[in-house]
Design a protein around this motif. Structure first.
Motif, PDB file in Angstrom:
ATOM      1  N   GLY A 120       0.815  -1.209   0.000  1.00 35.53           N
ATOM      2  CA  GLY A 120       0.000   0.000   0.000  1.00 35.53           C
ATOM      3  C   GLY A 120       0.849   1.259   0.000  1.00 35.53           C
ATOM      4  O   GLY A 120       0.528   2.241  -0.683  1.00 35.53           O
ATOM      5  N   ALA A 121       1.956   1.239   0.760  1.00 33.60           N
ATOM      6  CA  ALA A 121       2.848   2.398   0.777  1.00 33.60           C
ATOM      7  C   ALA A 121       3.505   2.599  -0.586  1.00 33.60           C
ATOM      8  O   ALA A 121       3.690   3.737  -1.033  1.00 33.60           O
ATOM      9  CB  ALA A 121       3.914   2.214   1.852  1.00 33.60           C
ATOM     10  N   LEU A 122       3.829   1.502  -1.250  1.00 33.97           N
ATOM     11  CA  LEU A 122       4.411   1.606  -2.592  1.00 33.97           C
ATOM     12  C   LEU A 122       3.401   2.216  -3.557  1.00 33.97           C
ATOM     13  O   LEU A 122       3.747   3.065  -4.397  1.00 33.97           O
ATOM     14  CB  LEU A 122       4.845   0.223  -3.062  1.00 33.97           C
ATOM     15  N   ARG A 123       2.131   1.814  -3.423  1.00 29.19           N
ATOM     16  CA  ARG A 123       1.086   2.383  -4.281  1.00 29.19           C
ATOM     17  C   ARG A 123       0.869   3.863  -3.955  1.00 29.19           C
ATOM     18  O   ARG A 123       0.643   4.684  -4.862  1.00 29.19           O
ATOM     19  CB  ARG A 123      -0.211   1.602  -4.105  1.00 29.19           C
ATOM     20  N   LEU A 124       0.950   4.223  -2.692  1.00 32.24           N
ATOM     21  CA  LEU A 124       0.843   5.626  -2.302  1.00 32.24           C
ATOM     22  C   LEU A 124       1.940   6.446  -2.971  1.00 32.24           C
ATOM     23  O   LEU A 124       1.693   7.551  -3.474  1.00 32.24           O
ATOM     24  CB  LEU A 124       0.930   5.755  -0.777  1.00 32.24           C
ATOM     25  N   ARG A 125       3.148   5.899  -2.990  1.00 33.98           N
ATOM     26  CA  ARG A 125       4.258   6.614  -3.637  1.00 33.98           C
ATOM     27  C   ARG A 125       3.995   6.819  -5.116  1.00 33.98           C
ATOM     28  O   ARG A 125       4.259   7.889  -5.674  1.00 33.98           O
ATOM     29  CB  ARG A 125       5.572   5.855  -3.423  1.00 33.98           C
ATOM     30  N   GLU A 126       3.453   5.786  -5.766  1.00 36.67           N
ATOM     31  CA  GLU A 126       3.155   5.893  -7.198  1.00 36.67           C
ATOM     32  C   GLU A 126       2.095   6.964  -7.458  1.00 36.67           C
ATOM     33  O   GLU A 126       2.214   7.750  -8.416  1.00 36.67           O
ATOM     34  CB  GLU A 126       2.682   4.540  -7.726  1.00 36.67           C
TER      35      GLU A 126
END
Length: 489
Positions: free
Chosen positions: A331-337
């Protein structure tokens, strides 16, 4: 000057704060307790004493967010075990062969993982951390969140202005109430009960075996008329093992020493009990009962701009599936994207919650499918072999399911299912697909049709015996032989 405020300083919150530090001028992380100075259980984390593993998909996401973190974990004593190559797994269908796949898990205590991640995520000073500070509610209205009201222990409440507030407060999140407080609508919520309980204890392992053993998983198996029971044993740092015993309703593992030991000895295979007998207990047996799968569909609501929910505060699955930390990292990776695409502004808020929910979708569907099957099996066992179709449906409905099959499979269908389930124990291709899904590195829609056809038309592989399965792991097999030799003189 843009400011983001993250509520909750667990793994999901720390990773979200680290991501936001690259896009907001100021980031404030609000944590209700104080962080321990060493890798110890954190008071504000209810499950901190229990088994935690990072599955392959989560490990990859964590390293993408904070490069080198997995190596740092391993350097500090965490263990990487391939699945099922470095694991002894007794599923409901039989023992897995030792097969090499891309799937794996990393096991360590939650205290170690949190400390390593915190140091790498927050050590640069880009995030202001406010410990001993409690979130009281949101400020703003149904159209726009403008900040959050907080209270530091012993101090009066204050309002922290924010362009974006991220709720990462976990299963205990008050987000629906906070949103109602600013005039936003209700949040749809679904819960799927599991009936599963577990208990955990740490052990100091024998020196010659501490790090050499595989990960051990005895999946909950059903015995006619009895609740399903199972166990896991994982190596963790400092030469220790963490043992978790699981049981469905009516078969919950005891928390006293004698009962805990007897429960392990009652399982379908004695390997975990045998290892426990050679190790030294460290501390008390810790119970855990909050295993309900719960999802709050924030993405379906008309959320005020400037507010998002991550981690268990939105989607919390039964911890037995070992997905919580990995979904938080994904989820944090998707937030970064999403931040890289939109920045902190109106175009971000329009689709952010839906994007975050999409990262948890695989884990959610897997959990409710597997736990729904467990519920159905438990109901059938309770009412006997003459259980009717309607009784099974009612039991599943009581657990919150509305998508279970409405009829029993015929004999041919049962045979096909059994063949496929047992084939994955020995087929490298089917095992790779199965564990790829379980560890969140592949999509559950992928189907190896040619391998399925080969399995269904060929002669079934013979199932391994327990002795044969253990024999695949030389160190464990040698230890058992020496133990038997010593016992027989």
């Amino acid at each position: 000057m843009s400011r983001a405020v993250v509520l909750g300083g667990g793994l999901a919150g720390v990773l979200a704060a680290a991501v936001l530090a690259g896009h907001a001028d100021e980031v404030v992380l609000v944590e209700g307790d104080r962080y321990p100075s060493s890798p110890r259980p954190r008071r504000g984390l209810p499950q901190s004493h229990h088994s935690h593993v990072l599955v392959a998909g989560g490990a990859r996401a964590l390293d993408a967010l904070l490069p080198g973190t997995v190596d740092a974990l391993l350097a500090n004593g965490a263990h990487l075990r391939g699945l099922p190559g470095d694991a002894l797994i007794f599923s409901a269908d039989g023992w897995f062969h030792r097969l090499r796949t891309d799937a794996h898990l990393i096991s360590c205590t939650r205290g170690l993982l949190d400390q390593v991640v915190r140091r790498r995520a927050l050590g640069g000073g880009d995030v202001e951390v406010r410990e001993d500070t409690r979130a009281l509610g949101l400020t703003g209205d149904e159209a726009r969140i403008t900040g959050v009201s907080v209270s530091r222990r012993g101090a009066p409440p204050e309002t922290v202005r924010a362009d974006l507030v991220v709720d990462a407060t976990g299963r205990r999140s008050h987000a629906p109430r906070w949103l109602a407080g600013v005039g936003a609508g209700d949040i749809e919520e679904v819960s799927v009960a599991t009936g599963l309980a577990y208990a955990t204890r740490l052990y100091q392992a024998p020196g010659d075996l501490a790090a050499a053993i595989p990960a051990i998983m005895l999946h909950p198996g059903t015995v006619k008329g009895q609740p399903a029971r199972g166990a896991t044993l994982f190596p963790v740092e400092d030469g220790r093992w963490i043992v978790t015993l699981t049981g469905t309703r009516g078969g919950e593992p005891p928390t006293d020493e004698q009962g805990f030991t007897a429960f392990a000895r009652s399982l379908r295979h004695p390997i975990v009990a045998d290892l426990m007998a050679e190790a030294t207990p460290l501390g008390a047996v810790r119970p855990y009962r909050d295993t309900v799968n719960r999802r709050r569909f924030f993405e379906r609501a008309r959320l005020p701009a400037g507010f998002a929910v991550v981690g268990d505060a939105a989607v919390a699955v039964n911890p037995i599936h070992s997905h919580g930390m990995s979904v938080a990292a994904l989820g944090a990776l998707r937030l970064r994207e999403e931040l890289a695409r939109h920045g902190i502004g109106p175009s971000l808020f329009a689709g952010l919650q839906a994007a975050l929910a999409a990262e948890a979708e695989r884990s959610w569907r897997m959990a409710i499918e597997q736990d729904g099957q467990r519920v159905t099996a438990r109901v059938t066992a309770r009412i006997g072999e003459q259980a009717t179709e309607r009784a099974t449906e009612q039991g599943a409905e009581r657990a919150g399911r509305d998508d279970v099959p409405r009829r029993e499979p015929n004999a041919f269908e049962r045979e096909i299912r059994t063949r496929l389930a047992q084939a994955k124990l020995s087929s490298p291709r089917l095992a790779a697909a199965f564990f790829g899904v379980q560890t969140l590195i592949s999509d559950d829609t992928a189907t190896d049709r040619s391998e399925i056809a080969r399995v269904l038309t060929g002669r079934p592989e013979p199932l391994l015996t327990g002795e044969e399965a253990i024999g695949q792991h030389p160190a464990l097999a040698a230890w058992l032989r020496s133990r038997f030799a010593a016992a027989t003189g």
